[in-house]
Design a protein around this motif. Sequence first.
Motif, short mmCIF file in Angstrom:
data_model
loop_
_atom_site.label_atom_id
_atom_site.label_comp_id
_atom_site.label_asym_id
_atom_site.label_seq_id
_atom_site.Cartn_x
_atom_site.Cartn_y
_atom_site.Cartn_z
N ARG A 196 -26.27 13.71 9.93
CA ARG A 196 -25.67 13.45 8.62
C ARG A 196 -24.16 13.34 8.75
N ILE A 225 -23.38 9.94 10.37
CA ILE A 225 -23.59 8.83 9.44
C ILE A 225 -22.47 8.78 8.40
N ASP A 226 -22.10 9.94 7.86
CA ASP A 226 -21.02 9.99 6.88
C ASP A 226 -19.70 9.50 7.49
N SER A 227 -19.47 9.84 8.76
CA SER A 227 -18.25 9.41 9.45
C SER A 227 -18.23 7.90 9.63
N VAL A 228 -19.35 7.32 10.03
CA VAL A 228 -19.43 5.87 10.23
C VAL A 228 -19.24 5.14 8.90
N LYS A 229 -19.86 5.65 7.84
CA LYS A 229 -19.71 5.02 6.53
C LYS A 229 -18.26 5.07 6.05
N ALA A 230 -17.61 6.21 6.23
CA ALA A 230 -16.22 6.36 5.81
C ALA A 230 -15.32 5.40 6.59
N SER A 231 -15.59 5.25 7.88
CA SER A 231 -14.81 4.34 8.71
C SER A 231 -15.00 2.89 8.25
N LEU A 232 -16.22 2.51 7.94
CA LEU A 232 -16.51 1.15 7.48
C LEU A 232 -15.85 0.88 6.14
N ILE A 233 -15.92 1.83 5.23
CA ILE A 233 -15.30 1.66 3.92
C ILE A 233 -13.79 1.50 4.07
#
Length: 67
Positions: free
Chosen positions: A32, A35-43
């Motif tokens: 989790r 995943i949260d880290s990857v999403k934040a980076s993409l955003i």
Amino acid sequence: MIDIERLNYLAKKSKIEGLTDEEKAEQAAIRREYIDSVKASLIAQLDNTYIVDENGEKHKVQPKKKQ
């Protein structure tokens, strides 16, 4: 900080011999966090992305509206 080595170790162990309930919970928590880290980076990357039209004008990328 995300412990990728630990996540990889737990993934290998789950395939070979299985995980205890405690290890499964740890693996889920690390996943989790990853995943949260990857999403934040993409955003963050998309927030700084512009599209240049044929006239040379920059337009900030806008999120799609949910229907």
